[in-house]
Write an enzyme that holds these catalytic residues in place. Structure first.
Site, PDB file in Angstrom:
ATOM      1  N   ASP A 144       7.529  -5.591   4.173  1.00 41.80           N
ATOM      2  CA  ASP A 144       6.361  -5.443   5.037  1.00 41.80           C
ATOM      3  C   ASP A 144       5.222  -6.306   4.509  1.00 41.80           C
ATOM      4  O   ASP A 144       5.006  -6.397   3.292  1.00 41.80           O
ATOM      5  CB  ASP A 144       5.958  -3.966   5.067  1.00 41.80           C
ATOM      6  N   HIS A 190       0.854  -1.180   0.000  1.00 40.70           N
ATOM      7  CA  HIS A 190       0.000   0.000   0.000  1.00 40.70           C
ATOM      8  C   HIS A 190       0.891   1.231   0.000  1.00 40.70           C
ATOM      9  O   HIS A 190       2.095   1.157   0.273  1.00 40.70           O
ATOM     10  CB  HIS A 190      -0.915   0.017   1.224  1.00 40.70           C
ATOM     11  N   ASP A 202       2.129   0.015  20.600  1.00 40.46           N
ATOM     12  CA  ASP A 202       2.178   1.290  19.893  1.00 40.46           C
ATOM     13  C   ASP A 202       1.197   2.302  20.496  1.00 40.46           C
ATOM     14  O   ASP A 202       0.022   2.004  20.650  1.00 40.46           O
ATOM     15  CB  ASP A 202       1.831   0.996  18.418  1.00 40.46           C
ATOM     16  N   GLU A 232       8.219 -10.254   6.084  1.00 41.58           N
ATOM     17  CA  GLU A 232       7.503 -10.235   7.367  1.00 41.58           C
ATOM     18  C   GLU A 232       6.383 -11.268   7.314  1.00 41.58           C
ATOM     19  O   GLU A 232       5.407 -11.109   6.587  1.00 41.58           O
ATOM     20  CB  GLU A 232       6.910  -8.856   7.641  1.00 41.58           C
ATOM     21  N   HIS A 274       8.367  -2.891  16.651  1.00 39.03           N
ATOM     22  CA  HIS A 274       7.497  -1.715  16.680  1.00 39.03           C
ATOM     23  C   HIS A 274       6.023  -2.104  16.680  1.00 39.03           C
ATOM     24  O   HIS A 274       5.165  -1.256  16.920  1.00 39.03           O
ATOM     25  CB  HIS A 274       7.795  -0.824  15.477  1.00 39.03           C
ATOM     26  N   ARG A 331      13.678  -5.758   3.934  1.00 35.52           N
ATOM     27  CA  ARG A 331      12.708  -6.480   4.759  1.00 35.52           C
ATOM     28  C   ARG A 331      11.352  -6.074   4.216  1.00 35.52           C
ATOM     29  O   ARG A 331      11.009  -4.886   4.186  1.00 35.52           O
ATOM     30  CB  ARG A 331      12.877  -6.109   6.236  1.00 35.52           C
ATOM     31  N   ARG A 373       7.443   2.795  21.180  1.00 39.14           N
ATOM     32  CA  ARG A 373       8.196   3.598  20.212  1.00 39.14           C
ATOM     33  C   ARG A 373       8.720   4.882  20.847  1.00 39.14           C
ATOM     34  O   ARG A 373       8.779   5.930  20.207  1.00 39.14           O
ATOM     35  CB  ARG A 373       7.315   3.927  19.005  1.00 39.14           C
TER      36      ARG A 373
END
Length: 679
Positions: free
Chosen positions: A357, A271, A528, A386, A459, A355, A532
């Site tokens: 997502d 996205h 979150d 991931e 995260h 990496r 963070r």
């Protein structure tokens, strides 16, 4: 005690050879032991290839009896060529009828292949996995919160963009130690507060990271975007101005590599942001897909008709600011994977890999194109996906992903180990970790297993210190509660001790450990955005920091952690112990080891020793192991032999001493047999 009537252990070469994933063209040899009192007349093995609808049935041959005379061995050899997944179980024909035998024991019905059969992974690697990653240590950095190098006034100028209804004004925390904003704005979490961490800030901490023992940095997304997390990409071709410039990135990669540290980037290709060059919901750029049907980006997205609010469009998990990309669109694919595409551009700038997502949302042929682009540009470039589950059999959107056939991902994130470690260390239950280690080592090709990103947190999750010692939130998602919750001194002390155990296990299991920034300094926080927070560079838990340096040093000085085999040697109550070793026919110099050693730097003489055992007791009582020969505890330096007590809350890393090579470990107490199917 009931005697096992049928015995098969897919993780042991006595029963399955080779015991794990096999290469295309290899011969799979299976051996099943059937009790003579069942009077077996024949044994068949039933295979189903994952891409076929009909099974194949093969007769096995009865051979010798065991020395005790209670079992007959039935054997078969099967050449396998097609890559992918095979599922198999056995049928034993007896005078009383046919017995179906699979991972759950004996039964007569098999409605689900996945549940009622063993898995066999078959692969054929087209690309070598990167040697530089194996045996190393990854460090994940959330860029905005790691280290700030610029003056606040300069940062505010770089931060400013014209506010719109969908993208309100952004805010800079002048106070580095502020808590991240967590309250919704008009019902939405905007992630529009910033602290000013940047690439130059990371560069200023390279000495710190090198001293810690880090060999690879994994950066959260660094491209221009509205939010602080940058997963809402606005422009893939530009570093976010708050983080720096393209030249800053190139310089960071150069300076890091001089210190033996590679850098991989977060590739967000499922996205974009709605406030982006490509979609332009806020009409900031002028040629976006949403408002211009003739936009060159129009077919990058999936529009669903027109409503009262304008064109409808598919989003990522219903988040309106994250319009979903059409990964089948040729123009988009070329933009990412083409000769001058995003994947190659940032490798040329100095990155060593990607990496990816939410890799499960990227079609297999897109992953194949992306991997091909990376490997053509940089043959030792990393492509890591991931994935939150066992990635070998991952299904998503009605498609088996087949990540490990050899032409797509090098490896994946390893959440199953994370969950198992927490269950062991916090709750004293070794079952989940033992099962996941056994399963993944069987299902993943060894090249993949040696490169998995082994995390304790990220995260996306609660920080590991809080996950191990903190109170479970009374109401899931209660941000006010999480904002006010902090570990008490007693919880912090307990958490520190538990984290030492968790990190020692993480550093010594197969794969590559990944430290989430600040964990080594004692950072805490729930999900979150509390996970963070910014790093306090003036204050660290020195006890924990020194522990991380020590445990990383142990890892890097032992060649067995690069690609050694792994087996569970003890599991009882709260005790879990596993051994890393090189089989007798697999010298450390084989399997590209010389190149890996050169990439990591020279190891100590101890690095060539053959066995190292990690033993952790997370229960409430003393557990014992019986050691044959002499073993050195690498944490304390003590020599241990014979009956060895592992105290509650104790972690041992035992190195087999030279004069005892070839000896074994004996267990006391009940022997674990759950890997053997029986009735």
């Amino acid at each position: 005690m009931d005697i096992q009537k049928i015995i098969f252990n897919p993780g042991n070469e006595r029963f399955r050879k080779p015991p794990g994933a096999i290469k295309s063209g290899e011969i799979l040899k299976l051996r099943l032991y059937v009790g003579i009192d069942l009077e077996p007349r024949s044994v068949k093995v039933v295979f189903r290839y994952d891409r076929h609808t009909q099974p194949a049935v093969y007769e096995m041959e009865g051979t010798e009896r065991t020395s005790g005379g209670q079992y007959v061995a039935w054997e078969g050899a099967f050449p396998v060529f097609d890559t992918g997944l095979y599922w198999y179980y056995f049928i034993v024909d007896t005078p009383a009828g046919e017995i179906s035998f699979g991972p759950e024991g004996m039964g007569n019905q098999r409605d689900s292949w996945n549940q009622g059969s063993w898995q066999q992974t078959v692969y054929k690697r087209k690309y070598d996995v990167p040697q530089w990653l194996q045996g190393g240590v990854i460090y994940q950095i959330f860029v905005d919160r790691f280290c700030r190098s610029s003056e606040c006034q300069e940062l505010e100028n770089r931060l400013y963009i014209k506010p719109t209804a969908g993208s309100p004004a952004r805010k800079l925390h002048w106070n580095w130690s502020d808590m991240p904003d967590y309250k919704p704005q008009n019902g939405q979490i905007m992630n529009n507060d910033f602290f000013g961490g940047d690439l130059k800030g990371i560069e200023s901490k390279l000495d710190y990271l090198q001293d810690l023992g880090v060999t690879c940095l994994y950066l959260s997304p660094i491209f221009r975007a509205y939010s602080n997390h940058k997963y809402d990409t606005a422009d893939y071709m530009e570093i976010d101005p708050l983080f720096g410039t393209g030249e800053d990135f190139r310089e960071l990669c150069e300076k890091a590599e001089e210190k033996g540290i590679r850098i991989i980037l977060d590739g967000v290709f499922a996205h974009t942001g709605s406030d982006s060059v490509y979609f332009d919901k806020e009409e900031r750029y002028g040629d976006g897909a949403l408002h211009h049907e003739d936009s060159k980006y129009r077919d990058w997205y999936i529009f669903t008709g027109t409503g009262h609010g304008g064109p409808g469009y598919e989003t990522w998990w219903g988040i309106s600011t994250l319009p979903k990309l059409n990964k089948n669109n040729r123009a988009f694919r070329n933009f990412i994977c083409g000769p001058d595409g995003v994947a190659r551009r940032w490798l040329r700038a100095g990155a060593s890999g990607w990496r990816l997502d939410v890799a499960d949302e990227l079609p297999s042929d897109f992953l194949r194109l992306l991997t091909e682009a990376v490997k053509e540009e940089k043959p030792d470039g990393l492509v890591l996906g991931e994935v939150w589950e066992d990635a070998s059999s991952k299904e998503a959107y009605g498609q088996r992903k087949n990540y490990f056939e050899g032409d797509k991902l090098d490896s994946v994130t390893n959440y199953p180990f994370k969950n198992g470690i927490i269950q062991l260390v916090r709750n004293g239950d070794p079952g989940e970790l033992s099962e996941k280690v056994s399963t993944l080592c069987q299902n993943y090709p060894p090249e993949v297993m040696n490169c998995t990103m082994n995390i304790l947190d990220s995260h996306d999750t609660t920080r590991i210190l809080t996950a191990l010692a903190g109170e479970i939130p009374p109401n899931e998602g209660d941000r006010d509660w999480m904002a006010s919750a902090h570990l008490s001194p007693e919880e912090m002390e307990r958490g520190r001790n538990l984290l030492k155990i968790a990190s020692a296990i993480q550093m010594t299991l197969p794969g590559v450990p990944c430290i989430y920034y600040g964990d080594e300094r004692g950072m805490e926080g729930y999900s979150d955005p509390f996970n963070r927070a910014t790093v306090n560079w003036d204050n660290a838990d020195q006890n924990l920091l020194e522990w991380y340096k020590k445990i990383i040093s142990i890892r890097k000085n032992h060649q067995v952690y690069v690609s050694g085999k792994c087996e569970t040697v003890a599991e009882s109550a709260g005790l879990y112990a596993f051994r890393r070793f090189f089989p007798d026919n697999d010298e450390p110099e084989n399997n590209q080891q010389s190149g890996i050693r050169e990439a990591l730097g020279k190891t100590s003489e101890a690095g060539n020793r053959r066995s190292v055992i990690t033993a952790a007791n997370c229960g409430q009582s003393v557990e014992s192991m019986s050691l044959t020969g002499r073993w050195k505890d690498l944490i304390t330096g003590k020599i241990l032999t014979g009956r060895t007590d592992v105290l509650p809350g104790e972690i041992l890393i035992l190195e087999e001493q030279p004069e005892t090579l070839g000896t074994d470990i004996k267990r006391t107490g009940p022997r674990k047999t759950s890997n053997y199917c029986h009735i």
